[in-house]
Design a protein around this motif. Structure first.
Motif, PDB file in Angstrom:
ATOM      1  N   ASN A 110       0.823  -1.203   0.000  1.00 32.00           N
ATOM      2  CA  ASN A 110       0.000   0.000   0.000  1.00 32.00           C
ATOM      3  C   ASN A 110       0.863   1.261   0.000  1.00 32.00           C
ATOM      4  OD1 ASN A 110      -2.051  -1.846   0.228  1.00 32.00           O
ATOM      5  ND2 ASN A 110      -2.892  -1.060   2.130  1.00 32.00           N
ATOM      6  N   LEU A 111       1.937   1.231   0.794  1.00 32.87           N
ATOM      7  CA  LEU A 111       2.832   2.380   0.851  1.00 32.87           C
ATOM      8  C   LEU A 111       3.642   2.515  -0.431  1.00 32.87           C
ATOM      9  CD1 LEU A 111       4.142   1.995   4.516  1.00 32.87           C
ATOM     10  CD2 LEU A 111       2.575   3.751   3.666  1.00 32.87           C
ATOM     11  N   ALA A 112       4.099   1.383  -0.976  1.00 32.00           N
ATOM     12  CA  ALA A 112       4.968   1.416  -2.157  1.00 32.00           C
ATOM     13  C   ALA A 112       4.255   1.966  -3.383  1.00 32.00           C
ATOM     14  CB  ALA A 112       5.503   0.016  -2.452  1.00 32.00           C
ATOM     15  N   MET A 113       2.954   1.658  -3.508  1.00 35.43           N
ATOM     16  CA  MET A 113       2.222   2.072  -4.707  1.00 35.43           C
ATOM     17  C   MET A 113       1.097   3.056  -4.431  1.00 35.43           C
ATOM     18  SD  MET A 113       2.156  -1.344  -7.092  1.00 35.43           S
ATOM     19  CE  MET A 113       2.422  -2.655  -5.928  1.00 35.43           C
ATOM     20  N   ASP A 114       0.995   3.467  -3.171  1.00 34.97           N
ATOM     21  CA  ASP A 114      -0.035   4.429  -2.778  1.00 34.97           C
ATOM     22  C   ASP A 114      -1.403   4.000  -3.307  1.00 34.97           C
ATOM     23  OD1 ASP A 114      -1.058   6.688  -1.549  1.00 34.97           O
ATOM     24  OD2 ASP A 114      -0.681   7.999  -3.258  1.00 34.97           O
ATOM     25  N   TYR A 115      -1.750   2.776  -2.948  1.00 36.44           N
ATOM     26  CA  TYR A 115      -2.967   2.155  -3.487  1.00 36.44           C
ATOM     27  C   TYR A 115      -3.567   1.271  -2.391  1.00 36.44           C
ATOM     28  CZ  TYR A 115      -5.871  -0.075  -7.128  1.00 36.44           C
ATOM     29  OH  TYR A 115      -6.913  -0.524  -7.898  1.00 36.44           O
ATOM     30  N   PRO A 116      -4.908   1.235  -2.262  1.00 35.65           N
ATOM     31  CA  PRO A 116      -5.533   0.518  -1.138  1.00 35.65           C
ATOM     32  C   PRO A 116      -5.701  -0.987  -1.377  1.00 35.65           C
ATOM     33  CG  PRO A 116      -7.232   1.606  -2.416  1.00 35.65           C
ATOM     34  CD  PRO A 116      -5.921   2.000  -3.048  1.00 35.65           C
ATOM     35  N   PHE A 117      -4.590  -1.698  -1.468  1.00 40.38           N
ATOM     36  CA  PHE A 117      -4.665  -3.147  -1.635  1.00 40.38           C
ATOM     37  C   PHE A 117      -5.202  -3.827  -0.376  1.00 40.38           C
ATOM     38  CE2 PHE A 117      -0.941  -2.219  -4.438  1.00 40.38           C
ATOM     39  CZ  PHE A 117      -1.472  -2.692  -5.626  1.00 40.38           C
ATOM     40  N   VAL A 118      -5.917  -4.932  -0.579  1.00 43.55           N
ATOM     41  CA  VAL A 118      -6.263  -5.840   0.511  1.00 43.55           C
ATOM     42  C   VAL A 118      -5.812  -7.232   0.080  1.00 43.55           C
ATOM     43  CG1 VAL A 118      -8.094  -6.887   1.883  1.00 43.55           C
ATOM     44  CG2 VAL A 118      -8.261  -4.474   1.224  1.00 43.55           C
ATOM     45  N   ILE A 119      -4.918  -7.854   0.853  1.00 40.38           N
ATOM     46  CA  ILE A 119      -4.529  -9.233   0.561  1.00 40.38           C
ATOM     47  C   ILE A 119      -5.463 -10.139   1.345  1.00 40.38           C
ATOM     48  CG2 ILE A 119      -2.709 -10.968   0.616  1.00 40.38           C
ATOM     49  CD1 ILE A 119      -0.644  -8.770   0.556  1.00 40.38           C
ATOM     50  N   ASP A 120      -6.305 -10.878   0.634  1.00 40.08           N
ATOM     51  CA  ASP A 120      -7.276 -11.780   1.255  1.00 40.08           C
ATOM     52  C   ASP A 120      -6.678 -13.181   1.363  1.00 40.08           C
ATOM     53  OD1 ASP A 120      -9.868 -10.167   1.457  1.00 40.08           O
ATOM     54  OD2 ASP A 120      -9.303  -9.826  -0.626  1.00 40.08           O
ATOM     55  N   THR A 121      -6.793 -13.786   2.546  1.00 39.62           N
ATOM     56  CA  THR A 121      -6.235 -15.124   2.797  1.00 39.62           C
ATOM     57  C   THR A 121      -7.324 -16.014   3.407  1.00 39.62           C
ATOM     58  OG1 THR A 121      -5.432 -14.373   4.956  1.00 39.62           O
ATOM     59  CG2 THR A 121      -3.879 -14.272   3.109  1.00 39.62           C
ATOM     60  N   PRO A 122      -8.274 -16.470   2.602  1.00 38.87           N
ATOM     61  CA  PRO A 122      -9.407 -17.226   3.145  1.00 38.87           C
ATOM     62  C   PRO A 122      -9.038 -18.554   3.798  1.00 38.87           C
ATOM     63  CG  PRO A 122      -9.437 -17.233   0.734  1.00 38.87           C
ATOM     64  CD  PRO A 122      -8.413 -16.234   1.155  1.00 38.87           C
TER      65      PRO A 122
END
Length: 218
Positions: free
Chosen positions: A146-158
């Motif tokens: 998120n910091l590296a690309m200034d983008y709101p990623f969510v890593i989902d691990t079901p």
């Protein structure tokens, strides 16, 4: 009800990632899959992933990660290295940096196609000691991306806190039990479905299946 968001599934065509793919299809309005070519000794993995993606109508990306093979020799990329797990040591199938690189490149792809979610089948319950399958690593990397690309990623691990029996249960709940049992490739020796029955991946898969079937039939 589907979330009106897009997801990228890190996809190998194995039991775990295929379960995650079916999970993502129920969670998100649009799903794409990404598979990595890193010189794995059973190239059937790539064919299996492509076949499943095609059958399910999923856009499928294959990215070349050959440099990983050069930097991190291991039993998954070198037929000269035996598949083994010695007490107190990481299994010879551990690939240094694999999930770090895979998830990082999946994030670059995700941002490029407007996806906020990255879905991966890593699991800390049945993880063979792999450090890059731990929840703490995933959370750390999520913040870093998120910091590296200034983008709101969510890593989902079901699957993070599920054992293999519970992963089979989830597949069943998703209506994908038979599909995953018959069409996925988990075996380190490249045999689809129930596999060779001898390698560590097959032992783990079969033990979980037997445990789940016992519970289901009880």
């Amino acid at each position: 009800m589907l979330q009106q968001e897009k997801a990228v599934v890190v996809f190998s065509g194995g039991q775990d990632s295929t379960t995650c793919l079916f999970w993502a299809l129920q969670q998100f309005s649009e799903v794409e899959a990404v598979t990595f070519q890193y010189g794995q000794r059973h190239a059937q993995e790539l064919d299996c992933a492509a076949d499943i993606a095609k059958e399910l109508g999923i856009k499928h990306h294959i990215l070349d990660m050959g440099l990983l093979n050069q930097l991190a020799p291991n039993a998954l990329t070198r037929s000269s290295i035996d598949i083994e797990a010695k007490e107190g040591e990481l299994p010879s199938t551990f690939v240094d940096g694999r999930n770090l690189l895979f998830l990082s490149f999946a994030a670059v792809l995700a941002k490029g196609i407007g996806a906020k979610h990255i879905v991966t089948g890593v699991c800390e319950t049945d993880f063979s000691g792999y450090p890059d399958c731990r929840d703490v690593f995933i959370k750390s990397l999520n913040v870093t991306l998120n910091l590296a690309m200034d983008y709101p990623f969510v890593i989902d691990t079901p699957l993070m806190w599920l054992d293999k029996a519970e992963t089979w249960k989830l597949a069943d709940e998703l209506g994908a039990f038979d599909y995953i049992r018959e069409k996925t490739l988990t075996c380190y020796n490249g045999i689809i479905a129930d596999g060779c029955g001898e390698c560590p991946a097959c032992h783990l898969r079969r033990r979980g299946l037997e445990q789940y079937l016992e519970r289901r039939e009880a």
